[in-house]
Design a protein around this motif. Sequence first.
Motif, PDB file in Angstrom:
ATOM      1  N   SER A 114       0.869  -1.176   0.000  1.00  0.00           N
ATOM      2  CA  SER A 114       0.000   0.000   0.000  1.00  0.00           C
ATOM      3  C   SER A 114       0.908   1.228   0.000  1.00  0.00           C
ATOM      4  O   SER A 114       2.041   1.166   0.488  1.00  0.00           O
ATOM      5  CB  SER A 114      -0.936   0.001   1.216  1.00  0.00           C
ATOM      6  N   PRO A 115       0.444   2.342  -0.554  1.00  0.00           N
ATOM      7  CA  PRO A 115       1.333   3.496  -0.791  1.00  0.00           C
ATOM      8  C   PRO A 115       2.056   4.023   0.449  1.00  0.00           C
ATOM      9  O   PRO A 115       3.289   4.129   0.467  1.00  0.00           O
ATOM     10  CB  PRO A 115       0.379   4.549  -1.373  1.00  0.00           C
ATOM     11  N   ARG A 116       1.333   4.363   1.495  1.00  0.00           N
ATOM     12  CA  ARG A 116       1.979   4.935   2.672  1.00  0.00           C
ATOM     13  C   ARG A 116       2.815   3.891   3.405  1.00  0.00           C
ATOM     14  O   ARG A 116       3.887   4.187   3.925  1.00  0.00           O
ATOM     15  CB  ARG A 116       0.927   5.524   3.623  1.00  0.00           C
ATOM     16  N   ARG A 117       2.323   2.673   3.443  1.00  0.00           N
ATOM     17  CA  ARG A 117       3.081   1.593   4.077  1.00  0.00           C
ATOM     18  C   ARG A 117       4.440   1.428   3.420  1.00  0.00           C
ATOM     19  O   ARG A 117       5.464   1.295   4.095  1.00  0.00           O
ATOM     20  CB  ARG A 117       2.277   0.293   3.965  1.00  0.00           C
ATOM     21  N   ASN A 118       4.473   1.427   2.098  1.00  0.00           N
ATOM     22  CA  ASN A 118       5.730   1.253   1.378  1.00  0.00           C
ATOM     23  C   ASN A 118       6.708   2.382   1.677  1.00  0.00           C
ATOM     24  O   ASN A 118       7.907   2.155   1.860  1.00  0.00           O
ATOM     25  CB  ASN A 118       5.467   1.176  -0.124  1.00  0.00           C
ATOM     26  N   ALA A 119       6.195   3.611   1.727  1.00  0.00           N
ATOM     27  CA  ALA A 119       7.053   4.764   2.006  1.00  0.00           C
ATOM     28  C   ALA A 119       7.599   4.707   3.432  1.00  0.00           C
ATOM     29  O   ALA A 119       8.777   4.989   3.675  1.00  0.00           O
ATOM     30  CB  ALA A 119       6.269   6.059   1.790  1.00  0.00           C
ATOM     31  N   VAL A 120       6.740   4.329   4.372  1.00  0.00           N
ATOM     32  CA  VAL A 120       7.166   4.233   5.774  1.00  0.00           C
ATOM     33  C   VAL A 120       8.209   3.138   5.940  1.00  0.00           C
ATOM     34  O   VAL A 120       9.246   3.330   6.594  1.00  0.00           O
ATOM     35  CB  VAL A 120       5.951   3.972   6.689  1.00  0.00           C
ATOM     36  N   LEU A 121       7.959   1.977   5.346  1.00  0.00           N
ATOM     37  CA  LEU A 121       8.870   0.847   5.506  1.00  0.00           C
ATOM     38  C   LEU A 121      10.245   1.151   4.915  1.00  0.00           C
ATOM     39  O   LEU A 121      11.273   0.753   5.473  1.00  0.00           O
ATOM     40  CB  LEU A 121       8.280  -0.402   4.853  1.00  0.00           C
ATOM     41  N   ALA A 122      10.275   1.873   3.803  1.00  0.00           N
ATOM     42  CA  ALA A 122      11.560   2.261   3.207  1.00  0.00           C
ATOM     43  C   ALA A 122      12.367   3.112   4.181  1.00  0.00           C
ATOM     44  O   ALA A 122      13.594   2.961   4.293  1.00  0.00           O
ATOM     45  CB  ALA A 122      11.323   3.016   1.903  1.00  0.00           C
ATOM     46  N   LYS A 123      11.697   4.003   4.907  1.00  0.00           N
ATOM     47  CA  LYS A 123      12.382   4.836   5.905  1.00  0.00           C
ATOM     48  C   LYS A 123      12.842   3.994   7.097  1.00  0.00           C
ATOM     49  O   LYS A 123      13.926   4.211   7.648  1.00  0.00           O
ATOM     50  CB  LYS A 123      11.444   5.950   6.385  1.00  0.00           C
ATOM     51  N   VAL A 124      12.022   3.033   7.503  1.00  0.00           N
ATOM     52  CA  VAL A 124      12.388   2.170   8.633  1.00  0.00           C
ATOM     53  C   VAL A 124      13.665   1.402   8.319  1.00  0.00           C
ATOM     54  O   VAL A 124      14.579   1.303   9.149  1.00  0.00           O
ATOM     55  CB  VAL A 124      11.249   1.178   8.960  1.00  0.00           C
ATOM     56  N   TYR A 125      13.746   0.852   7.122  1.00  0.00           N
ATOM     57  CA  TYR A 125      14.918   0.078   6.720  1.00  0.00           C
ATOM     58  C   TYR A 125      16.206   0.908   6.777  1.00  0.00           C
ATOM     59  O   TYR A 125      17.248   0.423   7.214  1.00  0.00           O
ATOM     60  CB  TYR A 125      14.750  -0.425   5.287  1.00  0.00           C
ATOM     61  N   GLU A 126      16.141   2.149   6.320  1.00  0.00           N
ATOM     62  CA  GLU A 126      17.353   2.945   6.119  1.00  0.00           C
ATOM     63  C   GLU A 126      17.731   3.815   7.316  1.00  0.00           C
ATOM     64  O   GLU A 126      18.883   4.214   7.451  1.00  0.00           O
ATOM     65  CB  GLU A 126      17.187   3.844   4.886  1.00  0.00           C
ATOM     66  N   HIS A 127      16.778   4.119   8.171  1.00  0.00           N
ATOM     67  CA  HIS A 127      17.023   5.064   9.256  1.00  0.00           C
ATOM     68  C   HIS A 127      17.133   4.363  10.612  1.00  0.00           C
ATOM     69  O   HIS A 127      16.826   3.178  10.748  1.00  0.00           O
ATOM     70  CB  HIS A 127      15.899   6.104   9.307  1.00  0.00           C
ATOM     71  N   TYR A 128      17.559   5.129  11.587  1.00  0.00           N
ATOM     72  CA  TYR A 128      17.608   4.676  12.982  1.00  0.00           C
ATOM     73  C   TYR A 128      16.267   4.059  13.375  1.00  0.00           C
ATOM     74  O   TYR A 128      16.196   3.016  14.012  1.00  0.00           O
ATOM     75  CB  TYR A 128      17.926   5.894  13.846  1.00  0.00           C
ATOM     76  N   GLY A 129      15.198   4.707  12.987  1.00  0.00           N
ATOM     77  CA  GLY A 129      13.846   4.237  13.265  1.00  0.00           C
ATOM     78  C   GLY A 129      12.845   5.259  12.777  1.00  0.00           C
ATOM     79  O   GLY A 129      13.210   6.333  12.287  1.00  0.00           O
ATOM     80  N   VAL A 130      11.572   4.921  12.894  1.00  0.00           N
ATOM     81  CA  VAL A 130      10.494   5.813  12.459  1.00  0.00           C
ATOM     82  C   VAL A 130       9.481   5.964  13.584  1.00  0.00           C
ATOM     83  O   VAL A 130       9.056   4.968  14.185  1.00  0.00           O
ATOM     84  CB  VAL A 130       9.790   5.270  11.199  1.00  0.00           C
ATOM     85  N   ILE A 131       9.121   7.204  13.878  1.00  0.00           N
ATOM     86  CA  ILE A 131       7.991   7.481  14.763  1.00  0.00           C
ATOM     87  C   ILE A 131       6.784   7.683  13.853  1.00  0.00           C
ATOM     88  O   ILE A 131       6.707   8.672  13.123  1.00  0.00           O
ATOM     89  CB  ILE A 131       8.229   8.733  15.624  1.00  0.00           C
ATOM     90  N   LEU A 132       5.869   6.741  13.875  1.00  0.00           N
ATOM     91  CA  LEU A 132       4.696   6.788  13.001  1.00  0.00           C
ATOM     92  C   LEU A 132       3.514   7.375  13.766  1.00  0.00           C
ATOM     93  O   LEU A 132       3.055   6.796  14.756  1.00  0.00           O
ATOM     94  CB  LEU A 132       4.350   5.389  12.496  1.00  0.00           C
ATOM     95  N   VAL A 133       3.037   8.519  13.304  1.00  0.00           N
ATOM     96  CA  VAL A 133       1.895   9.187  13.927  1.00  0.00           C
ATOM     97  C   VAL A 133       0.653   8.919  13.080  1.00  0.00           C
ATOM     98  O   VAL A 133       0.600   9.306  11.911  1.00  0.00           O
ATOM     99  CB  VAL A 133       2.129  10.709  14.043  1.00  0.00           C
ATOM    100  N   VAL A 134      -0.317   8.234  13.666  1.00  0.00           N
ATOM    101  CA  VAL A 134      -1.594   7.983  12.998  1.00  0.00           C
ATOM    102  C   VAL A 134      -2.567   9.049  13.489  1.00  0.00           C
ATOM    103  O   VAL A 134      -2.941   9.059  14.667  1.00  0.00           O
ATOM    104  CB  VAL A 134      -2.133   6.577  13.311  1.00  0.00           C
TER     105      VAL A 134
END
Length: 399
Positions: free
Chosen positions: A131-151
């Motif tokens: 899904s579009p946002r999921r793919n974008a978020v996961l790409a950041k998770v892989y490459e970065h220290y981590g992701v704070i996901l705000v729903v």
Amino acid sequence: MRKLATILSLVLAIDALACRFNVRDVGFVDLGSDPYRLYIFVPENTPRANLEIIQSTAYATYLESNIKFEIQTPSKAADGEAKAFLPKEVAEPIGVFVSGDGKRSVPVKLTKKGQPLAVSIWDGLESVIDSPRRNAVLAKVYEHYGVILVVEGKNAAENDRIKKQAARVVATITARMDRLEKEIKEAPVVEVIAGKDFAAEKTFLWSLGVDAIAETPQVVVLYGRGRQMGPVLRDERLDEHSLTAIVNTIGLNCECGLDRKWMQGTMIPQSWDEDVRKHFADHLGFDPESPAIRVEMSQILAKGGKGQGANRNAQIGGTLDELLMGYREGALKIAEATPTNAAPKKTVSAPAPEKKASPSPPVVESKTGYSIVGWMIMAGVPILIGGAIILLLGRRSNS
């Protein structure tokens, strides 16, 4: 005697390197996570051609993923584990997606009016991992220290407040990343799922424990191979202290005394193909699919007990309360985070009970212990001295 000295040196060298992984590294390695299950229920009289379409499409979609699928008729499902998830009526193919622990499920639509099954089944099955946002978020998770996901929630003012809070947490952690025992190049980032995107991201958010749009925002921390760090933060649990403590944990070394739950959090549904594996073997400096790496990490995590280095007095349980308690002053060094401005509350006639101060979150673990080179030198000197003594004794015995 020479063999004994060699073995001793190898053991000491391995022990000196025991802290070469951090929590983020561990999050990339699968040490036995339970896969998701997709039960595909079909009517009893489903044509064989349709069954073959469903079988081949599901196989291709989930071949390199953490999802296992089963095709079941109602009569077959009634005698097995799928019975608990069997819909009341199966008039057409329908999917039920089940969490790894088997406690939660969500329906997956596999047919669409006016579309042939060969088309709708692809769309339905892929919606679980694409899904579009999921793919974008996961790409950041892989490459970065981590992701704070705000729903985002329904309250616009609270959405803005929590996004600013998340940005402050990112700034706090980023400022301390130069003191990590193992370098992580890319700082944590904030990603947002807007209310308008909720329906398209339903399965992704369900896998994180977010089932509906709430009045106020809900926050999830992601790291490693798309793993969830800690619980969903919402309502009174969503404060700057808790969020900083959770995000900080990602940078700690893997022998920091943390419960295994913090280092092997729930993984979101995803594909993990050969190209991705090769990329991260280069990115991380080790192959997360290597059996040797899995054994090494399993042994480190199996040790349990108190941590080492800066965290040698810490022994932290698997709940958020235990994590915050573990970071009290005296257990670990504590960061002085900027207090969050609390949301305005209505005045009530009865006096509010006095609240205990929230424990301050930790700083990202600093290099208070010896470096790997330092440990190797400390281990090497006794080995050299011992070897010299053994050599002298050997010469005397031969003379």
